[in-house]
Scaffold this active site. Sequence first.
Site: not given
Length: 293
Positions: A72-74, A126-127, A165
């Site tokens: 999993k990655i951004s 991504t934030a 989150h």
Amino acid sequence: MTTATAPQTETEAKPVLSELSLGFSPCPNDTFIFNALVHGLVPSPGLGFTPRLEDVETLNRLVLAGALDVSKISYHLLGHVLEDYLLLRSGGALGRGCGPLLVARTQLDPARLKDRPIALPGEYTTAALLLRLFDPSLENLVYLPFEKIMPAVADGSVAAGVIIHESRFTYQGLGLTKLVDLGQWWEESTGQPIPLGGIVARRSLGREVLLALEEALTASVRHAFANPGAARGYIRAHSQEMSDAVCDAHISLYVNDFSVNLGAEGETAVRVLLERAAQAGIMKPGSRPLFIS
């Protein structure tokens, strides 16, 4: 670490042809999605997995260093690793009404934050990308683990912070106020759902392994939806500080039909995000295919 492989029949052992390091976060949405895969509850012929659970920015850094086979990655990071990794169509977090929030102690115009410190949950999240796209003039960026951002905002260490989150559900309890919903801004300015995080795999694994992996991951997500209680113990083991209500809200927000398969709409949203980032000079335009061909 544990190794999970596909279930074996009593009469025939299934050889593991590819032992894959598998990274994902301990957040409820990821443990919900990956539970069936890592515990052998769905077929994964020839595939074995060594899970590594880390926060998303640690996973980003590991993939940037080429240290994981699958992770999993951004989506922010995706544009930086496409030479060696491609995107799987299942298992990610993409949707509407689920983006990061810019919060502060008091309500103020975000333009007043120029030159003031703003906390972000990692350079490649991504934030961080959304904030830079929202207002490129906000340049005093401080990178903190996501769980330390709200306390830093609350105690005045930073002027504002971008939260992700489960913080979406708890920031008001610390007396913080929302300045901007960056996901809502993205949706209104592009018309697209917001791509938060996806699953990547090494291109060098080869088409056969990649297709088997994508199929197994899709089966794991479908199993989670069909058996929502099956992952409860695994989820709670990695989210002990969250209540069941917050865990359920977390899963409901970040796991949806796009997690089963991005589909045409999801694929378009990912491409638009990468194009916007390239246009802003944040990453180079990609030249390699995003998906298994």
